[in-house]
Design a protein around this motif. Structure first.
Motif, mmCIF file in Angstrom:
data_model
loop_
_atom_site.group_PDB
_atom_site.id
_atom_site.type_symbol
_atom_site.label_atom_id
_atom_site.label_comp_id
_atom_site.label_asym_id
_atom_site.label_seq_id
_atom_site.Cartn_x
_atom_site.Cartn_y
_atom_site.Cartn_z
ATOM 1 N N LEU A 122 -14.051 -8.669 8.320
ATOM 2 C CA LEU A 122 -13.370 -7.605 8.689
ATOM 3 C C LEU A 122 -14.454 -6.508 9.369
ATOM 4 C CD1 LEU A 122 -11.942 -6.710 4.961
ATOM 5 C CD2 LEU A 122 -10.830 -8.060 6.978
ATOM 6 N N LEU A 123 -14.132 -6.601 10.623
ATOM 7 C CA LEU A 123 -15.052 -5.979 11.784
ATOM 8 C C LEU A 123 -14.346 -4.972 12.675
ATOM 9 C CD1 LEU A 123 -16.872 -9.128 13.203
ATOM 10 C CD2 LEU A 123 -17.771 -7.372 11.074
ATOM 11 N N PHE A 124 -12.933 -4.672 12.283
ATOM 12 C CA PHE A 124 -12.420 -3.351 12.720
ATOM 13 C C PHE A 124 -12.065 -2.353 11.861
ATOM 14 C CE2 PHE A 124 -12.247 -7.251 15.411
ATOM 15 C CZ PHE A 124 -12.280 -6.968 16.666
ATOM 16 N N VAL A 125 -11.642 -1.325 12.376
ATOM 17 C CA VAL A 125 -11.316 -0.146 11.456
ATOM 18 C C VAL A 125 -10.400 0.870 12.122
ATOM 19 C CG1 VAL A 125 -13.287 1.450 12.122
ATOM 20 C CG2 VAL A 125 -12.104 1.947 10.153
ATOM 21 N N ARG A 126 -9.473 1.197 11.279
ATOM 22 C CA ARG A 126 -8.367 2.162 11.591
ATOM 23 C C ARG A 126 -8.323 3.289 10.979
ATOM 24 N NH1 ARG A 126 -2.703 3.587 10.276
ATOM 25 N NH2 ARG A 126 -1.498 3.705 12.014
ATOM 26 N N ALA A 127 -8.587 4.559 11.934
ATOM 27 C CA ALA A 127 -8.554 5.775 11.032
ATOM 28 C C ALA A 127 -7.409 6.537 11.532
ATOM 29 C CB ALA A 127 -9.767 6.530 11.742
ATOM 30 N N ASP A 128 -6.726 7.134 10.541
ATOM 31 C CA ASP A 128 -5.604 7.985 10.515
ATOM 32 C C ASP A 128 -5.704 9.162 9.945
ATOM 33 O OD1 ASP A 128 -2.871 8.402 10.578
ATOM 34 O OD2 ASP A 128 -2.069 7.152 9.079
ATOM 35 N N THR A 129 -5.607 10.363 10.561
ATOM 36 C CA THR A 129 -5.547 11.627 10.127
ATOM 37 C C THR A 129 -4.408 12.043 9.458
ATOM 38 O OG1 THR A 129 -4.624 12.719 12.022
ATOM 39 C CG2 THR A 129 -7.000 12.152 12.100
ATOM 40 N N GLY A 130 -3.389 11.272 9.230
ATOM 41 C CA GLY A 130 -2.070 11.488 8.588
ATOM 42 C C GLY A 130 -2.451 11.326 7.354
ATOM 43 N N GLN A 131 -3.522 10.468 6.685
ATOM 44 C CA GLN A 131 -4.055 10.416 5.174
ATOM 45 C C GLN A 131 -4.739 11.560 4.949
ATOM 46 O OE1 GLN A 131 -2.521 8.021 3.604
ATOM 47 N NE2 GLN A 131 -1.550 7.428 5.687
ATOM 48 N N LEU A 132 -5.281 12.480 5.609
ATOM 49 C CA LEU A 132 -5.970 13.494 5.218
ATOM 50 C C LEU A 132 -4.991 14.454 4.658
ATOM 51 C CD1 LEU A 132 -8.408 14.292 8.202
ATOM 52 C CD2 LEU A 132 -8.731 12.944 5.876
ATOM 53 N N ASP A 133 -5.564 15.921 4.178
ATOM 54 C CA ASP A 133 -4.736 16.769 3.381
ATOM 55 C C ASP A 133 -3.481 17.335 4.297
ATOM 56 O OD1 ASP A 133 -6.167 16.904 1.174
ATOM 57 O OD2 ASP A 133 -7.455 18.532 1.847
#
Length: 487
Positions: A122-133
């Motif tokens: 697992l060498l990739f990451v997906r960041a999603d600001t929709g998961q923040l408040d």
């Protein structure tokens, strides 16, 4: 008549005024709508920056282990803490749900909890600001909501994917001297010792990587196609990718332009063109001859002390004959005197070359099949065990230091980089693929990578020799590499 004309003019003036007012109102409405849309766009840009920054910071920590997942979350949180939204007036509160992890940049995403349980690859990451408040992505509409009561606000979010674009592995390969990952070598002593041998290599022994062959007496070495993924079919474009001009920059950086050596065979050619590429190897010693490498991308090692056999290895009681263990073709194999078990009677102690500049021999009992070496390393033998480990004709240690020479930070065994450069630890440690041999000759051929060996360059390379001390295996998932944004 005059009364009618005056009345007509007043009517025209009223219509003009009305039209002007309507036009102004229209302009105000459109301007307000443009302002609302600008607010939305600016918030999207703020969140896009946050997603990209967090994704890169997190991806740099991934190493195929559960600890890498935890570090990715921690670094992602640190990166987010430095960012703001709403024109810098609000901070962003971290949530672990912002990150998902995967083996490719295109899908198969897993939560942090799931990733910890199966982190390998697992060498990739997906960041999603929709998961923040929810407030982070909510933009109030000031004008549009006056036109449509249901449009009080709009929610925006941004995603970014980051991960490896390469791996810290050399485009140089050698044969595994044995097909056994961990073998027991019994040294008769006295006293008898049981030593770990990994794919035929002994820790603490220096080899000329250009002078090995487990299947014959002629030396073999290989250059790996630096950008052709494992398992990818060859073709007419393979040979140009193995040219000195293409491979040279990868020798400078010590990186391949692929993210894994697993999933199929890699394309190789024989031999490794050391005479053309030794200068690139020597960038690790702050040697930048002909500007073939640059100090920006091919940084010097933080300890660039050459461990020269004559005067550079003060812990050896006698000056070794050569920079590495003496080569022998006994038994129809090209190996070293240190690999024979036992060494022939009458072996010259000076034939072993410098020992233990980078690594100490390890008891076989430390090794467990299928289990990575602990981060702190295995327990090791001491210099007092040399008489057993290397008998007969064992070399003697003279005041072997408490700190492994390469790990020194001062003193005789240490050399700091130039003041204009910031050295990097392990830059002169070459991560070299160990191939299943023999490999067909005659052109670019597919080869299977059994493991990746860690070899410390003890001295700068020459056009004909590359001496490096074996220090164990590097599981692929623990190796770093360049990180980039994919989307």
């Amino acid at each position: 008549m005059e009364i009618f004309i005056a009345f007509s003019r007043r009517r025209q003036g009223g219509v003009t005024a009305l039209m002007f007012i309507m036009m102004v109102l229209g302009l105000l409405v459109f301007s307000g709508m443009a302002l609302d849309l600008a607010l939305v766009q600016y918030r999207r840009q703020e969140l896009d920056l946050a997603a990209r920054t967090v994704a890169v910071a997190a991806a740099q920590q991934l190493n195929g282990k559960a600890g890498g997942i935890d570090n990715a979350l921690a670094k992602g949180a640190e990166a987010l803490a430095d960012l703001h939204y709403r024109y810098g007036s609000r901070t962003l509160a971290w949530r672990d749900d912002m990150l998902l992890f995967g083996a490719t940049p295109t899908g198969g995403w897993q939560s942090a909890d799931a990733a910890r349980a199966a982190a390998a690859g697992l060498l990739f990451v997906r960041a999603d600001t929709g998961q923040l408040d929810a407030a982070v992505g909510s933009v109030t509409l000031f004008i549009i909501r006056m036109l449509h009561s249901s449009m009080q606000s709009v929610a925006v979010a941004a995603t970014a994917v980051a991960g490896r674009s390469g791996i810290d592995v050399m485009p140089l390969a050698v044969c595994a001297m044995s097909g056994v990952a961990g073998a027991k070598r019994v040294n008769a002593g006295p006293p008898a010792t049981e030593e770990l041998v990994e794919y035929g290599f002994r820790r603490g022994v220096a080899y000329d990587l250009m002078q090995l062959n487990p299947d014959g007496v002629a030396p073999v070495s290989f250059v790996i196609h630096p950008t052709l993924a494992a398992g990818q079919a060859g073709g007419s474009g393979v040979a140009p990718g193995l040219s000195d001009a293409v491979v040279g920059p990868h020798v400078c950086t010590g990186q391949l332009g692929i993210i894994t050596l697993q999933g199929g065979k890699v394309m190789v050619a024989q031999p490794f063109p050391l005479a053309a590429l030794y200068r690139q190897l020597n960038s690790r010693f702050s040697q930048y001859e002909n500007n073939l490498c640059t100090a920006t991308t091919a940084v010097v090692d933080r300890n660039s002390r050459p461990y020269l056999r004559d005067g550079g290895v003060p812990w050896m009681a006698a000056t070794p004959n050569e920079q590495g263990a003496q080569v022998t073709t006994t038994g129809g194999k090209r190996r070293t005197i240190a690999d024979l078990s036992p060494a022939p009677a009458g072996t010259d102690p000076k034939a072993y070359g410098p020992l233990w500049a980078y690594a100490r021999a390890v008891p076989f009992s430390e090794w467990k099949e299928g289990v990575d070496e602990p981060a702190a390393g295995y327990a090791t033998f001491g210099a007092g065990d040399w008489a057993s480990l290397y008998a007969p004709g064992a070399p003697a240690a003279k005041n072997y230091p408490g700190t492994i020479p390469y790990q020194s930070t001062s003193g005789t065994n240490f050399q700091a980089p130039p003041v204009t450069q910031k050295g990097v630890t392990n830059r002169r440690v070459l991560n070299v693929p160990l191939l299943a041999c023999p490999v067909a000759t005659g052109g670019p051929e597919p080869a299977t990578v059994l493991a990746i060996g860690k070899f410390l360059m003890t001295v700068p390379a020459t056009p004909t020799a590359l001496y490096a001390e074996f220090g164990g295996l590097a599981p692929e998932h623990t190796l770093g590499g360049p990180v980039e944004l994919y989307r």
